[in-house]
Enzyme design. Structure first.
Site, PDB file in Angstrom:
ATOM      1  N   ARG A  83     -15.008  -5.177   4.916  1.00 14.79           N
ATOM      2  CA  ARG A  83     -15.266  -3.744   4.976  1.00 14.79           C
ATOM      3  C   ARG A  83     -15.523  -3.279   6.417  1.00 14.79           C
ATOM      4  NH1 ARG A  83     -19.968  -2.489   1.210  1.00 14.79           N
ATOM      5  NH2 ARG A  83     -20.504  -4.639   1.709  1.00 14.79           N
ATOM      6  N   GLU A  84     -14.804  -3.871   7.379  1.00 12.47           N
ATOM      7  CA  GLU A  84     -15.056  -3.490   8.766  1.00 12.47           C
ATOM      8  C   GLU A  84     -14.637  -2.039   9.041  1.00 12.47           C
ATOM      9  OE1 GLU A  84     -13.580  -6.108   7.557  1.00 12.47           O
ATOM     10  OE2 GLU A  84     -11.913  -6.873   8.744  1.00 12.47           O
ATOM     11  N   TRP A 138     -14.680   1.372 -15.650  1.00 10.53           N
ATOM     12  CA  TRP A 138     -15.210   1.083 -14.318  1.00 10.53           C
ATOM     13  C   TRP A 138     -15.166  -0.406 -13.994  1.00 10.53           C
ATOM     14  CZ3 TRP A 138     -19.924   4.984 -14.315  1.00 10.53           C
ATOM     15  CH2 TRP A 138     -19.414   6.276 -14.119  1.00 10.53           C
ATOM     16  N   ASP A 167     -24.293   6.268 -22.932  1.00 10.41           N
ATOM     17  CA  ASP A 167     -23.620   7.110 -21.932  1.00 10.41           C
ATOM     18  C   ASP A 167     -22.120   6.858 -21.895  1.00 10.41           C
ATOM     19  OD1 ASP A 167     -25.960   8.294 -20.949  1.00 10.41           O
ATOM     20  OD2 ASP A 167     -26.341   6.632 -19.571  1.00 10.41           O
ATOM     21  N   HIS A 210     -23.984  10.978 -23.227  1.00 12.48           N
ATOM     22  CA  HIS A 210     -23.984  11.811 -22.022  1.00 12.48           C
ATOM     23  C   HIS A 210     -22.631  11.697 -21.325  1.00 12.48           C
ATOM     24  CE1 HIS A 210     -24.904  13.445 -18.103  1.00 12.48           C
ATOM     25  NE2 HIS A 210     -24.589  12.290 -17.551  1.00 12.48           N
ATOM     26  N   HIS A 233     -26.796  17.073  -8.209  1.00 14.74           N
ATOM     27  CA  HIS A 233     -26.155  16.554  -6.998  1.00 14.74           C
ATOM     28  C   HIS A 233     -26.599  17.293  -5.751  1.00 14.74           C
ATOM     29  CE1 HIS A 233     -23.600  15.483 -10.413  1.00 14.74           C
ATOM     30  NE2 HIS A 233     -23.520  14.340  -9.771  1.00 14.74           N
TER      31      HIS A 233
HETATM   32  N1  GLN Z   1     -28.143   7.241 -17.821  1.00 14.47           N
HETATM   33  C1  GLN Z   1     -27.501   7.286 -16.560  1.00 14.47           C
HETATM   34  C2  GLN Z   1     -28.441   7.797 -15.489  1.00 14.47           C
HETATM   35  O1  GLN Z   1     -29.235   8.613 -15.774  1.00 14.47           O
HETATM   36  C3  GLN Z   1     -26.281   8.163 -16.599  1.00 14.47           C
HETATM   37  C4  GLN Z   1     -25.560   8.145 -15.278  1.00 14.47           C
HETATM   38  C5  GLN Z   1     -24.232   8.879 -15.276  1.00 14.47           C
HETATM   39  O2  GLN Z   1     -23.976   9.728 -16.056  1.00 14.47           O
HETATM   40  N2  GLN Z   1     -23.392   8.560 -14.351  1.00 14.47           N
HETATM   41  O3  GLN Z   1     -28.381   7.417 -14.339  1.00 14.47           O
HETATM   42 ZN    ZN Z   2     -24.043  11.847 -15.658  1.00 13.07          ZN
END
Ligand code: GLN
Ligand code: ZN
Length: 765
Positions: A16-17, A565, A603, A645, A698
């Site tokens: 990762r340079e 992922w 999630d 979620h 965010h």
């Molecule tokens: N349960 C996870 C958190 O709160 C959900 C993260 C996500 O949605 N990316 O971090």
């Molecule tokens: Zn989230």
């Protein structure tokens, strides 16, 4: 004679340079000149490696200081109008300003590059006055030639793809924009032609999405223009990530070569080749080595494929290449010292893929006998992984087949569950909760590091995590939240944590891949049958629950997110891998329930990311993705409340699928989807419990009470207050302690106000 090529090589470097250089420069620790020198060195090293491995046609200009789409915009002087810019080459400070934001101006939007986990900077055309600021492909070509005598193949993003990925113009203006950009492209190509460049690779991955008549006509006029303007330059029109939709139209374009993906678009592309043949005056770039997967290719199978392809093209017409840029895979397996032997031998990252391409090319040119030893070795290595016990857990395979054979349903339909859960919990109307994680302070990260290094004992680390849980249970009670969480302090990230505890996963030491800008991810590898071994989250959750009388929600990552992922094995359909994950996670759900945890959140933020590029395949994916979620959650009692979620993306066009997941409650991000989601609830309603994130986690600012009340009011115009939950729009792990507490206090206050207004409405319903 058949030649070898690749479509692009990773930028980040084996160590990762590249990332480190970028971040040092941003932090002011590296002068611009030294920074540029370092990047040049990295770039040349990468070219040299390809040269030494024996790749015949080596890509140049695939390297970038951040992102190749941003490069293309900068090359044409396309800078968002909120930045100060008055033409000429885009200085580095401005270039990074567009990507990352400055004090004065917000960064440009970043979006997924097709269905990969790479994100590009979205060009903003609005107000731009395109000019050619520098011929970047030409500079890259010259550099490779001077330093290494490489006859490089400049890589350029094609005009149609570039325009389709840009924003800041109306659909009706596309031709006007095309006519402004075309002369600039022509100038780039003419200068390359004058320089004596042989091949240029023009990427038009947009072709795999299916083009309407208008776009097809645009494509034709683009490539007719290029052919007329630079007749001596050989253009490889490159597609990837899927099969092309309009094969016949494409092969009729006046270009010298067509690059097709014979991995991800194998069936359809091959069928088209077999049905319609291939023009004798063109070169076929046969993308047979998977540019995005990490597995060693079955060399014999690939040779057979190339032989089939060779029925339609002569050896002079054929280039053996990667299916897409190698940007999407880690650099090399060479330094991996901790992987199971049979796994490591079956992996191929970028450098190993170069070897594979060269090997296949040699086999075609010199005959199979010349590479017989390598073919044999490859066969052995693949066999050894195939036969390894990790891939042959028959108990898992049987159990998964049994549960997936039936439609997963909860004991009772939602209405009945709702009643039972309401009776049991007697939560206030508009209950408040959070998404799972609380701030992962420097202290938390440090503690984990010490523990991983062995400097802290298990007891000490577990004690520390318990302490954090205790602090946050108290805080949540004091703030007045209704449904609590333990805070996820024991987790680094939501996939790795589970991957480390489930069987069937492996973790590389250096397997980094660029996600966006300097940010790299190291996805786990699902290489064997996935199996539940022991409870993964029960201890912490139970401990949290023991500290309070309020309900504590258990917290798991769902099967589709874990799969999307990770790098996954390619000997099973993704659907099957998802069901294996479901079966393992179901056992965790059941363990939580048995431990007395009454609400469990699973999630699934990454469901949307797995959506196939082809619209015709999307419904099928969504169907099994929904099924995987239901398989995970369907065995609990009616009184156990299942939450889920989702975030990161726009969901307004998949609400049917979200509802079909049948979660008692979903929390979903809305703050960045500009009300589109609320709009779609207006059109169709939503029959289950739902919490629309009332503030954007965010952003580092503390949201005001009024902002959240108006968000709540807006949502409750279309959603039933009896089913509505109040929560932030995602986990809080990246935030600071004080801002988090202040934001949550405001959220609870906004809820208090809303309850005053809506409790009446609800009781009259
Ligand atoms: N349960 C996870 C958190 O709160 C959900 C993260 C996500 O949605 N990316 O971090
Ligand atoms: Zn989230």
């Amino acid at each position: 004679m058949t030649k070898s090529s690749v479509l692009g090589y990773p930028r980040i470097g084996a160590d990762r340079e590249w990332k480190k250089a970028l971040e040092a420069f941003w932090a002011g620790k590296l002068e611009e000149k030294d920074f540029r020198d370092q990047l040049k060195e990295i770039r040349l090293q990468h070219l040299k490696k390809q040269q030494e491995k024996g790749i015949a046609i080596i890509p140049v200009n695939d390297f970038s200081y951040y992102d190749h789409i941003l490069d293309t915009a900068a090359m044409f002087g396309i800078v968002p109008k909120r930045f100060a810019y008055d033409g000429g080459a885009v200085p580095l400070a401005l270039y990074y300003g567009i990507a990352r934001g400055t004090k004065e101006a917000a960064a440009s939007e970043m979006t997924k590059w097709f269905n990969t986990n790479y994100h590009y900077i979205v060009p903003e055309l609005d107000g731009a006055n395109p000019t050619l600021t520098e011929n970047k492909p030409l500079l890259a070509y010259r550099e490779a030639k001077e330093a290494l005598s490489i006859e490089g193949k400049p890589v350029i993003v094609g005009p149609l793809t570039f325009l389709k990925l840009s924003k800041g113009y109306a659909a009706s203006e596309i031709d006007a924009w095309l006519s402004r950009l075309l002369p600039l492209y022509v100038q780039v190509l003419q200068e390359l032609e004058q320089e004596g460049v042989r091949w240029v690779q023009i990427d038009e991955p947009i072709c795999v999405k299916g083009l309407d008549e208008g776009d097809l006509a645009r494509l034709r006029s683009i490539y007719e223009t290029f052919a007329a303007a630079a007749p001596k330059l050989k253009i490889m029109l490159q597609t990837y990530f899927e099969s092309v939709e309009q094969y016949q139209a494409l092969i009729g374009l006046p270009v010298d070569g067509i690059g097709l993906d014979f991995v991800h678009g194998l069936k359809t592309n091959l069928a088209a080749l077999q049905q319609y043949g291939f023009p004798a005056n063109k070169t076929l770039g046969a993308g047979v080595i998977d540019g995005r997967g990490i597995w060693k290719a079955d060399a014999k199978e690939k040779l057979a494929l190339l032989q089939e392809i060779s029925k339609y093209v002569s050896s002079e017409q054929l280039i053996v290449q990667s299916s897409c840029s190698l940007l999407h895979v880690p650099v090399t397996t060479a330094r991996e010292a901790k992987l199971p032997v049979e796994l490591k031998a079956a992996l191929a990252f970028a450098d190993e893929k170069l070897d594979e391409i060269v090997l296949l090319t040699r086999a075609l040119v010199e005959g199979e006998a010349a590479v017989a030893d390598q073919l044999k070795a490859c066969e052995e290595e693949l066999k050894s992984l195939r036969q390894s016990p990790s891939r042959n857990r028959s108990e898992v395979q049987q159990a998964v087949a049994a549960i997936a054979g039936k439609q997963p349903v909860r004991q009772s339909p939602f209405a009945k569950r709702y009643e039972a859960q309401e009776k049991k919990w007697q939560l206030p109307i508009l209950p408040t909760t959070t998404i799972g994680s609380f701030p992962q302070s420097a202290e938390v990260r440090k503690a984990r590091q010490l523990w991983r290094k062995g400097e802290w004992s298990n007891e000490r680390y577990e004690g520390f995590v318990r302490e954090q849980i205790g602090i946050w249970i108290k805080l949540q009670e004091e703030i007045g939240i209704d449904v609590l969480v333990h805070g996820e302090f024991e987790r680094t990230d939501m996939v790795e944590f589970f991957g480390e505890k489930l069987a069937g996963f492996a973790f590389t030491q250096f397997g980094w891949v660029q996600s966006y800008g300097s940010r790299c991810v190291k996805p786990p590898i699902i290489y064997g049958d996935v199996a539940f071994e022991e409870a993964m989250t029960v201890e912490e959750t139970k401990y949290a629950a023991s500290l309070t009388n309020k309900p504590v929600k258990g917290m798991l990552t769902g099967p589709i997110t874990i799969m999307n992922w990770s790098f996954v094995r390619d000997d099973l359909p993704r659907e099957q891998i998802a069901y294996q994950l479901s079966y393992a996670l179901r056992q965790e759900v059941e363990a939580l329930e048995a431990a007395g945890i009454p609400m469990i959140q699973v999630d699934e933020p990454a469901v949307r990311e797995g959506l196939p590029l082809k619209e015709s395949e999307q419904a099928e994916y969504l169907e099994w993705a929904v099924k995987a979620f239901r398989l995970t959650t369907c065995t609990v009692q009616d009184t156990t409340q299942i939450h889920t979620h989702m975030c990161y993306c726009e969901f307004h066009d998949m609400i049917d699928s979200i509802e079909a997941m049948d979660a008692d409650v979903i929390s979903i991000e809305t703050s960045r989807s500009h009300g589109e989601l609320i709009q779609s609830f207006e059109d169709r309603g939503y029959k289950l419990g739902i919490g629309l994130g009332v503030y954007d986690i965010h952003s580092p600012r503390v949201p005001q009470v009024e902002e959240m009340t108006s968000m709540i009011n807006r949502a409750l115009r279309v959603l039933d207050p009896k089913l509505f939950w109040i929560n932030p729009d995602c986990g809080l792990k990246t935030r600071g302690l004080e801002e988090t507490v202040a934001s949550l206090r405001n959220m609870v206050e906004a809820t208090r106000i809303a309850r005053g207004e809506y409790s009446n409405v609800a009781s009259h319903n």
